[in-house]
Design an enzyme around this catalytic site. Sequence first.
Site, mmCIF file in Angstrom:
data_model
loop_
_atom_site.group_PDB
_atom_site.id
_atom_site.type_symbol
_atom_site.label_atom_id
_atom_site.label_comp_id
_atom_site.label_asym_id
_atom_site.label_seq_id
_atom_site.Cartn_x
_atom_site.Cartn_y
_atom_site.Cartn_z
ATOM 1 N N ASP A 1 -18.562 -20.289 -32.716
ATOM 2 C CA ASP A 1 -19.202 -19.623 -31.765
ATOM 3 C C ASP A 1 -19.116 -17.902 -32.992
ATOM 4 O OD1 ASP A 1 -21.890 -17.772 -31.210
ATOM 5 O OD2 ASP A 1 -20.416 -17.730 -29.131
ATOM 6 N N ASN B 1 -30.402 -24.843 -29.383
ATOM 7 C CA ASN B 1 -30.446 -24.253 -31.419
ATOM 8 C C ASN B 1 -31.481 -24.647 -31.710
ATOM 9 O OD1 ASN B 1 -26.741 -25.200 -31.338
ATOM 10 N ND2 ASN B 1 -27.375 -22.807 -30.657
#
Length: 248
Positions: free
Chosen positions: A21, A69
Site C-alpha cells: 500500500d 480496486n
Amino acid sequence: MSLQTQIDMTKLPQHIAIIMDGNGRWAKQHNKPRVFGHQNGVKAVRQVTEGAAELGVKHLTLYAFSQENWKRPKFEVNTLMKLFVKTVEKELDTLNNNSIKLNAIGDLENLPKDTYKALLRGMESTQDNNRMTLHLALNYSSRWEIMNATKRIAREYKEGLLTEDQINDELMSQYLTTSGIPDPELMIRSSGEHRISNYLLWQLSYSELYFTDVLWPDFSKEDLYAAIISYQNRERRFGMTGDQLIKS
Ligand code: FPP
C-alpha cells in the site's frame, strides 16, 4: 550493518503475506501521477521477492489487485493490468533462474484476457520451480473466496458427497484458493494503514500483523528483515497461556 544478521534462521516464517500500500501517496510526494507509484512499486516487488527467496521463505503472497480496486479510475486500472502483463513477462527468466514458482489467487478468469493469459503462461513456465512460490492475489476478495468455498461445500453436502461431520477447519481450508498453502505466519502492510482490507481473512486468523509507515515503492529488503525480526520477537499463543507454551 544489515538487519539480516539479527534474523533467527531457525524461526523463519514459511509464508509471508503482504498488502502493498502507498503507491499513490508516494507518487504524490514526487509530484507525479498515481501510476508512477505503481511502476515504482514493481521495484519493491522485486526486492521482497529476492529478499524472501534468499532467506528461504517458502511462500510469499502479494495483494496486487482487489475486487474493490475496479472502482478506481479507468486509466489507473488499465495501466495496472498492463503493468502486471509486462512485469510477469519481463521477470520470467529471473523467476526461472532463481527457481521461483509463480501462482495467482483470485477470480482470474474475470481479469482482462491479456492479463489472464500472461499469468497462465507465467504459472506454466515456472511450475517445476521449488525454492519459493510467489502468489499474486489478483482480482481477489476474501469474502468472495469464502463464499465460493461455502457454496461448493453446500452443493457437495446436498449431493451426498460430504457429511456434516466432515465440514471442519481443515476442509474449509481445502476449498479456498489457497488450498495446500500453509497459512501465513506474518502479514505486513505498508503505508501506515492498519486494515486487513478483505485479504486472506480465513488464512490470517493466527498471523502476526506488522504495520510500517514506509510507502510501498520505498519498501526494501531491510524493511522485510525488520518485519521478520518483529515477528520473531513475539509470543504466538494460539489461544493458550504463555505458561502453557513454555511447557509444550
Ligand atoms: C496500493 O497502493 C497498490 C495497488 C493497488 C497495486 C499494487 C501494484 C503494484 C505494486 C504494481 C506491481 C505489482 C506486481 C505484482 C507486478 P495505492 O494505490 O492504494 O496507494 P495509496 O493508498 O497511496 O493511494
